[in-house]
Design a protein around this motif. Structure first.
Motif, short mmCIF file in Angstrom:
data_model
loop_
_atom_site.label_atom_id
_atom_site.label_comp_id
_atom_site.label_asym_id
_atom_site.label_seq_id
_atom_site.Cartn_x
_atom_site.Cartn_y
_atom_site.Cartn_z
N GLU A 20 0.80 -1.22 0.00
CA GLU A 20 0.00 0.00 0.00
C GLU A 20 0.84 1.28 0.00
O GLU A 20 0.28 2.38 -0.07
N GLY A 21 2.16 1.16 0.11
CA GLY A 21 3.02 2.35 0.13
C GLY A 21 2.95 3.06 1.47
O GLY A 21 2.57 2.51 2.50
N PHE A 22 3.37 4.32 1.47
CA PHE A 22 3.35 5.15 2.70
C PHE A 22 4.20 4.53 3.80
O PHE A 22 3.81 4.49 4.97
N GLU A 23 5.36 4.03 3.41
CA GLU A 23 6.28 3.47 4.41
C GLU A 23 7.70 3.65 3.90
O GLU A 23 7.96 3.58 2.69
N PHE A 24 8.61 3.87 4.82
CA PHE A 24 10.03 3.84 4.51
C PHE A 24 10.76 3.33 5.74
O PHE A 24 10.49 3.75 6.86
N SER A 25 11.68 2.42 5.53
CA SER A 25 12.58 2.01 6.60
C SER A 25 13.98 1.92 6.02
O SER A 25 14.16 1.37 4.92
N ASN A 26 14.94 2.41 6.77
CA ASN A 26 16.35 2.25 6.37
C ASN A 26 16.74 0.79 6.28
O ASN A 26 17.77 0.46 5.68
N ASN A 27 15.94 -0.09 6.89
CA ASN A 27 16.28 -1.50 6.99
C ASN A 27 15.50 -2.39 6.03
O ASN A 27 15.59 -3.60 6.11
N ILE A 28 14.68 -1.77 5.16
CA ILE A 28 13.89 -2.58 4.22
C ILE A 28 14.18 -2.16 2.78
O ILE A 28 14.33 -0.97 2.49
N ILE A 29 14.28 -3.17 1.90
CA ILE A 29 14.31 -2.94 0.46
C ILE A 29 13.00 -3.50 -0.09
O ILE A 29 12.67 -4.67 0.13
N TYR A 30 12.24 -2.64 -0.79
CA TYR A 30 10.90 -2.98 -1.27
C TYR A 30 10.99 -3.28 -2.77
O TYR A 30 11.23 -2.37 -3.56
N THR A 31 10.78 -4.55 -3.15
CA THR A 31 10.94 -4.89 -4.58
C THR A 31 9.62 -5.15 -5.30
O THR A 31 9.62 -5.44 -6.49
N GLY A 32 8.51 -5.06 -4.58
CA GLY A 32 7.19 -5.13 -5.23
C GLY A 32 6.72 -3.72 -5.57
O GLY A 32 7.36 -2.73 -5.23
N ALA A 33 5.56 -3.65 -6.23
CA ALA A 33 5.07 -2.35 -6.71
C ALA A 33 4.52 -1.49 -5.58
O ALA A 33 3.86 -1.98 -4.65
N ALA A 34 4.79 -0.19 -5.65
CA ALA A 34 4.14 0.82 -4.83
C ALA A 34 2.88 1.29 -5.59
O ALA A 34 2.75 1.03 -6.80
N PRO A 35 1.96 1.99 -4.91
CA PRO A 35 0.69 2.33 -5.58
C PRO A 35 0.84 3.13 -6.88
O PRO A 35 0.01 3.01 -7.77
N ASN A 36 1.90 3.92 -7.02
CA ASN A 36 2.04 4.68 -8.27
C ASN A 36 2.50 3.78 -9.42
O ASN A 36 2.59 4.23 -10.56
N GLN A 37 2.78 2.49 -9.10
CA GLN A 37 3.22 1.57 -10.15
C GLN A 37 2.17 0.49 -10.47
O GLN A 37 2.42 -0.38 -11.29
N ASN A 38 1.04 0.53 -9.75
CA ASN A 38 -0.03 -0.42 -10.10
C ASN A 38 -1.43 0.19 -9.92
O ASN A 38 -2.24 0.17 -10.84
N SER A 39 -1.68 0.83 -8.76
CA SER A 39 -3.04 1.38 -8.53
C SER A 39 -3.38 2.50 -9.51
O SER A 39 -4.49 2.56 -10.03
N PRO A 87 10.61 1.88 -17.37
CA PRO A 87 10.27 1.65 -15.96
C PRO A 87 9.70 2.90 -15.31
O PRO A 87 10.04 4.02 -15.69
N VAL A 88 8.82 2.70 -14.35
CA VAL A 88 8.23 3.81 -13.60
C VAL A 88 8.92 3.89 -12.24
O VAL A 88 9.03 2.89 -11.52
N HIS A 89 9.40 5.06 -11.94
CA HIS A 89 10.10 5.38 -10.72
C HIS A 89 9.14 5.19 -9.52
O HIS A 89 8.00 5.63 -9.59
N PRO A 90 9.58 4.57 -8.42
CA PRO A 90 8.66 4.37 -7.29
C PRO A 90 8.41 5.68 -6.54
O PRO A 90 9.34 6.42 -6.28
#
Ligand code: ACM
Length: 384
Positions: A108-127, A360-363
């Motif tokens: 669903e997006g709206f998250e950031f952590s220095n300790n996570i790498i997010y490799t699935g789509a954020a809402p601007n890349q699918n919703s 590609p669409v920038h996250p």
């Protein structure tokens, strides 16, 4: 003398429970990539050794197992999680111990952590793409239906807001079902849908109950040609569970579909079949689980180890020729540049791709700069 010690990594997906179908596919994607790295000599001669636990589709078990992987098994990096509730449970654990989680799932997006790498789509890349496509082709009266946890609430909120940018739009209904919902739970909702007659249904139902939703829809005699279900989570794996006949004509937005005809994808599918046979069902989350291991292995090779301070600078900005196309980890937000696509389910249990991004669409996980218009600049000329 060169270090030849094996490199232990944590692998934490659900092999049992309501999201085990997709979880097992993510595990297979992870193990396939590990095998590829090891077959090519490991990371500079060092074998990757996965420590695998089954998190049983339970956020509490995810948290416990993440702690165990870090404290007992001494891993620095964990590959895992499907449901956002499981990621939210693991996040404080990796932050507390300053380790890394690679998360291979749309969310669903709206998250950031220095300790996570997010490799699935954020809402601007699918919703955003799905909202644009569905409202242009079917209309802007939407009925939202989801499983009862954070991703569906948030993803439905975003879809509602996107659709309401259109003229003659309306959110005609919003309902939630338990994660173990059966057809019986969906029948009153389908009755309400029959009454409200939306232009399309947006489903954020996940796991085993996805099949029950689509079956309840089919049993009620509804027609995808006039009122389809659109989703970000109904993949080839869920279609295998419900049967192709029930899924045909419904839409999913994802960066990856098994039907992509690129050499990179076809070769990867062949290797997967050789390793796991015909039972494996590649899908968007399988693909992210696969390519993120290669991103890690390449970064490890450059860093020399997987301590976060050493490896993170090599993960950020790195690229990989993935089955969906060349992906890149965006340094500013730890999410991934991906290729939005829209597929319509066909009679073979696959998706016919009806739209795809040409670049590609920038996250943009906080939806800062998105608009419904983003997608049109990256459309291919494919027609529905
Ligand atoms: C999800 O819960 N991120 C599908």
């Amino acid at each position: 003398m060169a270090n030849k010690d094996p490199i232990r990594i944590g692998v934490l997906f659900s092999e049992t429970g309501v999201t085990s179908t997709i979880g097992r596919s993510q595990l297979q994607g992870t193990l396939l990539a590990i095998q590829e790295v090891n077959d090519a000599g490991g990371i500079d001669g060092r074998e990757i050794v996965p420590v695998v636990y089954d998190a049983c589709s339970s956020p509490a078990v995810y948290a416990q197992m993440a702690e165990r992987l870090i404290v007992h098994d001494k891993v620095n990096v964990i590959f895992g999680c499907y449901m956002s509730s499981s990621r939210k449970a693991v996040l404080p654990v990796v932050e507390k111990w300053n380790r890394i989680l690679f998360y291979p799932t749309l969310y669903e997006g709206f998250e950031f952590s220095n300790n996570i790498i997010y490799t699935g789509a954020a809402p601007n890349q699918n919703s955003v793409q799905l909202a644009e496509f569905m409202t242009a082709n079917f209309g802007a009266r939407v009925y939202l239906i989801g499983s009862d946890y954070i991703y569906p609430y948030e993803s439905n909120r975003i879809m509602g807001e996107l659709v309401l940018q259109r003229q003659d739009s309306d959110k005609v209904g919003e309902r939630y079902v338990p994660l173990d919902a059966t057809e019986k739970d969906f029948r009153p909702i389908i009755a309400d849908i029959l009454d409200k007659r939306p232009d399309f249904i947006f489903s954020t139902v996940v796991g085993d109950s996805t099949a029950s939703l689509y079956r309840a829809y089919a049993d009620a005699g509804l027609d995808p040609k006039t009122m389809p279900i659109a989703s970000l989570t109904t993949s080839e794996a869920e279609i295998r569970q419900m049967g192709a006949d029930v899924a045909t004509g419904h839409f999913t937005a994802a960066p990856y579909f098994q039907s992509i005809q690129s050499d990179a994808n076809l070769r990867c599918l062949e290797r997967l079949r050789r390793r796991f046979g015909e039972d494996s069902v590649p899908n968007l989350c399988w693909e992210a689980a696969y390519f993120q291991v290669h991103i890690f292995a390449n970064a490890f090779s450059q860093a020399g180890d997987d301590e976060i301070v050493n490896i993170m600078p090599h993960i950020l900005g790195s690229e990989f020729e993935a089955p969906q196309g060349r992906v890149r980890i965006e340094p500013s937000n730890h999410h991934t540049c991906l290729y939005p696509r829209i597929g319509v389910a066909n009679s073979k249990g696959q998706f016919t791709i009806v739209r795809e991004a040409t670049r590609p669409v920038h996250p943009d996980p906080y939806l800062v700069t998105h608009s419904l218009g983003d997608w049109t600049t990256t459309l291919s000329t494919l027609e529905l």
